[in-house]
Scaffold this active site. Structure first.
Site, PDB file in Angstrom:
ATOM      1  N   ASP A 123       0.853  -1.191   0.000  1.00 62.58           N
ATOM      2  CA  ASP A 123       0.000   0.000   0.000  1.00 62.58           C
ATOM      3  C   ASP A 123       0.887   1.239   0.000  1.00 62.58           C
ATOM      4  OD1 ASP A 123      -2.466  -1.386   0.137  1.00 62.58           O
ATOM      5  OD2 ASP A 123      -2.262  -1.604   2.307  1.00 62.58           O
ATOM      6  N   ASP A 141      -6.837  -1.622  -4.716  1.00 60.65           N
ATOM      7  CA  ASP A 141      -7.915  -1.315  -3.768  1.00 60.65           C
ATOM      8  C   ASP A 141      -8.867  -0.282  -4.360  1.00 60.65           C
ATOM      9  OD1 ASP A 141      -6.673  -2.977  -1.862  1.00 60.65           O
ATOM     10  OD2 ASP A 141      -5.610  -1.291  -0.942  1.00 60.65           O
TER      11      ASP A 141
END
Length: 163
Positions: A123, A141
């Protein structure tokens, strides 16, 4: 064979593009950023910050010993297979269903690649305001979220697609 050609499976090209962009950007981020060191993009709102997540959304089941890697990998495969089957049953021109499904498939498989390669998801998008901070996320995501929102939106408010 003509059924396949007319189906929305052609939209899997978008899924492949999402996967490629997600993996390319993650590779750049992992080579350019140091773990948990923020790089301001929009001061007071957005940083690039390298982080890893062994859990699911919002770090759900993070740091649980590793079994969650296989659970979320299996879920990504099952959900992607179901959505691909759904794509095969709808007409190519039904973009209101095909676009969101392709985004979710691309995002799920993008994160699956991370889980299988590294045992965790990379991330780097860090949105915050003052002391409030949204959990870090990535392009995969984002594709999953946009796809899910569009699927709900078109299901509730979209006009009936031709086909």
């Amino acid at each position: 064979m003509s059924e396949v050609r007319r189906s929305a499976l052609v939209w899997l090209g978008l899924s492949v593009a999402v996967i490629a962009l997600d993996q390319l950007v993650k590779a750049i981020v992992m080579s350019a950023l140091q773990l948990h060191v923020p790089h301001p993009v929009i001061p007071g709102f957005l940083n690039w910050t390298l982080a890893f997540n062994t859990g699911a959304a919002f770090s759900f089941l993070d740091n649980q010993g590793g079994w969650q890697r296989w659970l979320f990998s299996a879920l990504a495969l099952i959900v992607s297979a179901v959505l691909i089957r759904w794509l095969a049953t709808i007409p190519r021109t039904d973009w209101r269903n095909a676009l969101p499904l392709a985004l979710v498939i691309g995002g799920a498989l993008g994160n699956l690649i991370d889980r299988l390669r590294f045992g965790q998801v990379t991330d780097f998008i860090d949105v915050y305001y003052g002391a409030w901070s949204f959990p870090a996320f990535n392009i995969a995501d984002s594709a999953i979220t946009v796809g899910a929102v569009l699927l709900i939106w078109f299901g509730l408010f979209g006009k009936k697609s031709p086909g």
